[in-house]
Motif scaffolding. Structure first.
Motif, PDB file in Angstrom:
ATOM      1  N   CYS A  87      27.107  60.691  58.539  1.00 24.03           N
ATOM      2  CA  CYS A  87      26.746  61.621  57.944  1.00 24.03           C
ATOM      3  C   CYS A  87      25.203  61.995  57.936  1.00 24.03           C
ATOM      4  O   CYS A  87      24.779  61.536  58.554  1.00 24.03           O
ATOM      5  N   THR A  88      25.070  63.130  57.192  1.00 28.97           N
ATOM      6  CA  THR A  88      23.601  63.673  57.187  1.00 28.97           C
ATOM      7  C   THR A  88      23.216  63.716  55.723  1.00 28.97           C
ATOM      8  O   THR A  88      21.956  64.093  55.726  1.00 28.97           O
ATOM      9  N   THR A  89      23.762  63.374  54.731  1.00 33.83           N
ATOM     10  CA  THR A  89      23.106  63.412  53.226  1.00 33.83           C
ATOM     11  C   THR A  89      22.109  62.178  53.472  1.00 33.83           C
ATOM     12  O   THR A  89      22.280  61.113  54.049  1.00 33.83           O
ATOM     13  N   GLN A  90      20.842  62.220  52.784  1.00 31.55           N
ATOM     14  CA  GLN A  90      20.125  61.308  52.563  1.00 31.55           C
ATOM     15  C   GLN A  90      20.630  60.046  52.349  1.00 31.55           C
ATOM     16  O   GLN A  90      20.250  58.772  52.804  1.00 31.55           O
ATOM     17  N   GLN A  91      21.361  59.748  51.133  1.00 31.30           N
ATOM     18  CA  GLN A  91      21.833  58.467  50.588  1.00 31.30           C
ATOM     19  C   GLN A  91      22.723  57.818  51.643  1.00 31.30           C
ATOM     20  O   GLN A  91      22.644  56.501  51.968  1.00 31.30           O
ATOM     21  N   CYS A  92      23.578  58.587  52.221  1.00 35.15           N
ATOM     22  CA  CYS A  92      24.663  57.888  53.292  1.00 35.15           C
ATOM     23  C   CYS A  92      24.061  57.575  54.443  1.00 35.15           C
ATOM     24  O   CYS A  92      24.267  56.588  55.053  1.00 35.15           O
ATOM     25  N   VAL A  93      23.005  58.445  54.924  1.00 40.15           N
ATOM     26  CA  VAL A  93      22.306  57.992  56.310  1.00 40.15           C
ATOM     27  C   VAL A  93      21.574  56.639  56.016  1.00 40.15           C
ATOM     28  O   VAL A  93      21.629  55.816  56.767  1.00 40.15           O
ATOM     29  N   LEU A  94      20.746  56.479  55.069  1.00 42.27           N
ATOM     30  CA  LEU A  94      20.036  55.146  54.709  1.00 42.27           C
ATOM     31  C   LEU A  94      20.964  54.121  54.713  1.00 42.27           C
ATOM     32  O   LEU A  94      20.538  53.043  55.071  1.00 42.27           O
ATOM     33  N   VAL A  95      22.071  54.314  53.636  1.00 41.29           N
ATOM     34  CA  VAL A  95      22.750  52.905  53.628  1.00 41.29           C
ATOM     35  C   VAL A  95      23.418  52.607  54.920  1.00 41.29           C
ATOM     36  O   VAL A  95      23.491  51.542  55.110  1.00 41.29           O
ATOM     37  N   SER A  96      23.957  53.752  55.541  1.00 42.00           N
ATOM     38  CA  SER A  96      24.588  53.433  57.172  1.00 42.00           C
ATOM     39  C   SER A  96      23.443  52.748  57.789  1.00 42.00           C
ATOM     40  O   SER A  96      23.691  51.600  58.640  1.00 42.00           O
ATOM     41  N   GLY A  98      20.669  51.179  57.224  1.00 45.32           N
ATOM     42  CA  GLY A  98      20.466  49.780  56.633  1.00 45.32           C
ATOM     43  C   GLY A  98      21.323  48.748  56.931  1.00 45.32           C
ATOM     44  O   GLY A  98      21.224  47.669  57.619  1.00 45.32           O
ATOM     45  N   PHE A  99      22.732  49.287  56.960  1.00 44.63           N
ATOM     46  CA  PHE A  99      23.738  48.232  57.459  1.00 44.63           C
ATOM     47  C   PHE A  99      23.720  47.869  59.072  1.00 44.63           C
ATOM     48  O   PHE A  99      23.923  46.713  59.299  1.00 44.63           O
ATOM     49  N   PHE A 100      23.619  48.904  59.708  1.00 39.78           N
ATOM     50  CA  PHE A 100      23.553  48.522  61.223  1.00 39.78           C
ATOM     51  C   PHE A 100      22.368  47.834  61.490  1.00 39.78           C
ATOM     52  O   PHE A 100      22.051  46.977  62.562  1.00 39.78           O
ATOM     53  N   ARG A 101      20.951  48.077  60.760  1.00 44.32           N
ATOM     54  CA  ARG A 101      19.829  47.288  61.224  1.00 44.32           C
ATOM     55  C   ARG A 101      20.021  45.831  60.607  1.00 44.32           C
ATOM     56  O   ARG A 101      19.599  45.033  61.486  1.00 44.32           O
ATOM     57  N   PHE A 102      20.765  45.666  59.618  1.00 49.86           N
ATOM     58  CA  PHE A 102      21.181  44.274  59.308  1.00 49.86           C
ATOM     59  C   PHE A 102      21.861  43.604  60.465  1.00 49.86           C
ATOM     60  O   PHE A 102      21.294  42.511  60.714  1.00 49.86           O
ATOM     61  N   LEU A 103      22.867  44.243  60.720  1.00 42.31           N
ATOM     62  CA  LEU A 103      23.705  43.542  62.054  1.00 42.31           C
ATOM     63  C   LEU A 103      22.540  43.412  63.303  1.00 42.31           C
ATOM     64  O   LEU A 103      22.887  42.593  64.194  1.00 42.31           O
ATOM     65  N   LEU A 104      21.911  44.411  63.458  1.00 41.86           N
ATOM     66  CA  LEU A 104      21.092  44.223  64.686  1.00 41.86           C
ATOM     67  C   LEU A 104      20.140  43.293  64.429  1.00 41.86           C
ATOM     68  O   LEU A 104      19.715  42.355  65.474  1.00 41.86           O
ATOM     69  N   GLY A 105      19.633  42.953  63.174  1.00 43.93           N
ATOM     70  CA  GLY A 105      19.008  41.839  63.064  1.00 43.93           C
ATOM     71  C   GLY A 105      19.532  40.324  63.264  1.00 43.93           C
ATOM     72  O   GLY A 105      19.034  39.377  63.797  1.00 43.93           O
ATOM     73  N   VAL A 106      20.658  40.334  62.924  1.00 41.30           N
ATOM     74  CA  VAL A 106      21.679  39.329  63.239  1.00 41.30           C
ATOM     75  C   VAL A 106      21.761  38.990  64.662  1.00 41.30           C
ATOM     76  O   VAL A 106      21.514  37.859  65.376  1.00 41.30           O
ATOM     77  N   GLY A 107      21.740  39.801  65.287  1.00 44.02           N
ATOM     78  CA  GLY A 107      21.851  39.838  66.976  1.00 44.02           C
ATOM     79  C   GLY A 107      20.419  39.411  67.704  1.00 44.02           C
ATOM     80  O   GLY A 107      20.479  38.468  68.278  1.00 44.02           O
TER      81      GLY A 107
END
Length: 498
Positions: A87-96, A98-107
């Motif tokens: 989505c494109t709302t501020q909170q939703c974008v940042l949570v999403s 952050g989640f994928f950045r965490f997974l990226l960090g694991v890799g």
């Protein structure tokens, strides 16, 4: 290519956060609050901590090659996921995000111990340091590529922007997503090469105890047929000592090495990732005021400065290590790097307080990067891949790196908060000077720990390094595999004397 992708994904975030600030924080002068930017940085680094521990252990249990591909696929999927943040709302974008950045960090975290271990086990003792350092030096090119891609994408969108006077075009929301997803391309291209890579002969022979398969793997590396390979295999009369990871016997044999690797990596990452401490100063002094440029020009300026730092200090530092690592040695380079980083940071205090132009401060800032990479930032990646037995090698590298990334979290998130508070503090100069002095002290502590605890590995085989503290009559994991090319000249490869 794996380390290249790691650096691209980690260091493309500063200009992206500028774009996100433009899009979602117009009411706060386009500045992402520290309460948002800090978790965004910390999540990726926390992911690398977990990735180093998990994938490092899996690499010893199931083999380097098999786990190597899994880490890379996680990087590809999460890079694409960052771009498609829901989505494109501020909170939703940042949570999403952050989640994928965490997974990226694991890799990314999984890539570190496996890349270092694989390179160390394929290399010979005379050039092993240069080969591992060359792998790590690809981070510099990854930083440069992330900046280049950002500048190219922003320039294209800025050229076709309509109307021209828009401060934050609606297409800017597409730009930061595109920059993140481009990071998946080199990772996806690398996957095929990793799957074609044979398992290292050392792991196959020493951990799996399959000497014939090790010979076949070396056949691929040496580019000779198996019929041209003669095997001389000698196992010790008694089985190698079997002691579990982190047992009392493990710490008796390898505790000092693990402490020196983990402590050095922890300390250097505190300093290396604390660049957020001076980021606001640099932005104020050397970047155009945000109110005078649009979103694309703002991100372009940040990426341009990042590229200049990479070209002037980061990349030369990496390649100085490649050239000197097998001539000077790991310990001397690490001590020298810590020393000159500390001296540059102490000198930068006077430059910060008395040079209004801040040019001298910027030069010392660049020297800190140079001696970090021509020093402990590179050697802490090399040494853990050389000191430990084959069945613990990637695990111990992962543990050392995980401690390093804990230091990175302290350096980036902690000093980001200090930097943010300094902007409105009347005593900001004194606090900045104190923080720089603290970082200089961390460097001096790193030099002392290196001198007292770190063993030199230059010119020694991996098997010689791991037997350093053992009694003469004790048996060790050893398997002699000699591979000869039958011709007028004999080429010999031996797992033990290499």
């Amino acid at each position: 290519m794996g380390l290249f992708t790691d650096a691209y994904d980690l260091f493309c975030i500063p200009p992206i956060m500028r774009l996100i600030g433009r899009i979602y924080y117009s009411e706060k002068d386009y500045e992402v609050p520290v309460g948002v930017s800090s978790p965004m940085v910390a999540l990726a680094l926390l992911g690398t901590v977990i990735g180093k521990l998990v994938f490092g252990r899996l690499g010893d249990l199931f083999g380097r090659r098999r786990v190597y591909g899994l880490a890379l696929m996680l990087m590809v999927v999460s890079s694409v996921g960052c771009g498609f943040s829901i989505c494109t709302t501020q909170q939703c974008v940042l949570v999403s995000l952050g989640f994928f950045r965490f997974l990226l960090g694991v890799g990314i975290g999984g890539d570190y111990p496996l890349s270092a271990t694989i390179m160390s086990e394929f290399a010979n003792k005379r050039t092993r340091g240069a080969f591992i350092a060359a792998v790590f030096s690809m981070q510099g090119l990854g930083i440069l590529m992330s900046s280049g891609v950002t500048m190219v994408v922003c320039s294209i969108f800025n050229a076709v922007q309509h109307p021209k006077d828009t401060i934050t075009p609606k297409e800017a929301d597409m730009v930061w997503r595109l920059i993140l997803m481009i990071g998946a391309i080199p990772a996806a291209m690398t996957f095929y090469w990793r799957m074609m890579m044979p398992e290292t002969a050392r792991y196959t022979a020493l951990v799996e105890q399959n000497v014939l398969q090790a010979a076949k793997n070396m056949e691929k590396v040496l580019d000779v047929s198996l019929s041209q390979i003669a095997e001389d295999v000698e196992f010790p009369p008694n089985p190698p000592p079997q002691y579990p990871l982190l047992s009392r016997e493990f710490f008796r044999r390898h505790g000092r090495d693990l402490f020196s690797c983990a402590a050095s990596w922890f300390l250097v990452d505190i300093v290396f990732y604390s660049t957020n401490l001076v980021q606001s100063l640099i932005n104020d002094k050397f970047l155009p005021p945000r109110k005078d440029v649009n979103a694309y020009e703002d991100a372009f300026a940040v990426a341009k400065f990042q590229a200049l730092v990479a070209v002037a200090s980061t990349i030369p530092g990496y390649w100085a290590t490649v050239f000197f690592i097998d001539r000077i040695g790991r310990v001397k380079i690490q001590m020298m790097g810590f020393l000159f980083m500390g001296l540059a940071l102490f000198a930068s205090i006077a430059a910060y307080l008395h040079d209004k132009s801040k040019i001298s401060f910027l030069i010392l800032y660049g020297l800190t990067f140079f001696f970090s990479n021509f020093g402990p930032n590179t050697t802490t990646f090399i040494v853990p891949a050389e000191l430990f037995p084959a069945r613990f090698r990637s695990t111990c590298h992962g543990i050392s790196g995980a401690f390093g990334k804990v230091g990175a979290i302290i350096g980036s998130v902690g000093f980001l908060s200090i930097s943010h508070k300094n902007q409105e503090d009347k005593n900001s100069d004194a606090k900045m000077a104190g923080a720089l002095a603290f970082l200089g002290g961390v460097c001096m502590l790193g030099m002392i720990i290196t001198y007292l605890f770190t063993r030199e590995t230059m010119g020694r085989s991996l098997e010689e390094n791991e037997k350093e503290d053992e009694d003469e009559d004790e048996t060790q994991e050893r398997c002699f595999l000699r591979i000869r090319r039958r011709s007028n000249s004999v080429r010999e490869v031996s797992l033990s004397p290499i």
